[in-house]
Design a protein around this motif. Structure first.
Motif, PDB file in Angstrom:
ATOM      1  N   TRP A   1     127.294  29.481  82.041  1.00 18.89           N
ATOM      2  CA  TRP A   1     127.365  28.359  83.210  1.00 18.89           C
ATOM      3  C   TRP A   1     126.143  27.437  83.262  1.00 18.89           C
ATOM      4  O   TRP A   1     126.041  26.820  84.477  1.00 18.89           O
ATOM      5  N   LYS A   2     125.107  27.396  82.598  1.00 21.03           N
ATOM      6  CA  LYS A   2     123.832  26.727  82.899  1.00 21.03           C
ATOM      7  C   LYS A   2     123.939  25.188  82.904  1.00 21.03           C
ATOM      8  O   LYS A   2     123.252  24.598  83.609  1.00 21.03           O
ATOM      9  N   ASP A   3     125.039  24.623  82.200  1.00 26.76           N
ATOM     10  CA  ASP A   3     125.113  23.110  82.347  1.00 26.76           C
ATOM     11  C   ASP A   3     125.989  22.703  83.155  1.00 26.76           C
ATOM     12  O   ASP A   3     126.739  21.578  83.197  1.00 26.76           O
ATOM     13  N   LYS A   4     126.823  23.644  83.785  1.00 24.55           N
ATOM     14  CA  LYS A   4     128.028  23.139  84.744  1.00 24.55           C
ATOM     15  C   LYS A   4     127.665  22.788  86.198  1.00 24.55           C
ATOM     16  O   LYS A   4     126.546  23.416  86.691  1.00 24.55           O
ATOM     17  N   ASP A   5     128.563  22.140  86.700  1.00 25.08           N
ATOM     18  CA  ASP A   5     128.118  21.746  88.072  1.00 25.08           C
ATOM     19  C   ASP A   5     128.912  22.653  88.923  1.00 25.08           C
ATOM     20  O   ASP A   5     130.618  22.740  88.862  1.00 25.08           O
ATOM     21  N   ILE A   6     128.481  23.446  89.871  1.00 18.96           N
ATOM     22  CA  ILE A   6     129.127  24.320  90.885  1.00 18.96           C
ATOM     23  C   ILE A   6     130.584  23.510  91.758  1.00 18.96           C
ATOM     24  O   ILE A   6     131.278  24.143  91.902  1.00 18.96           O
TER      25      ILE A   6
END
Length: 74
Positions: free
Chosen positions: A51-56
């Motif tokens: 999840w480090k490069d995902k936009d919540i």
């Protein structure tokens, strides 16, 4: 990060299986250390890596995202 998570997961599963297969005095400790390694180190590392490069905001149900879903269903 991916390989570190994989190696730690294999070590954790190895500890658990070793504790289940061997019947020594400390087999329950092996199982416990394997479970602790899995849940306190491997799972958080895996979650961070994925999840480090995902936009919540892409995963939240906002009015804009609901409107996009309704348009895609048509």
């Amino acid at each position: 990060m991916k390989y570190l998570t994989l190696i730690l997961a294999l070590i954790a599963f190895g500890l658990i299986l070793t504790g289940l297969i061997l019947s020594v005095d400390y087999s329950q400790k092996l199982i416990g250390f394997g479970v602790m390694l899995l849940f306190f180190i491997v799972f958080p590392l895996f979650a961070y890596y994925r999840w480090k490069d995902k936009d919540i905001k892409d995963y939240m149900l906002t009015k804009e995202n609901l409107d996009k879903m309704r348009e895609n269903q048509r």
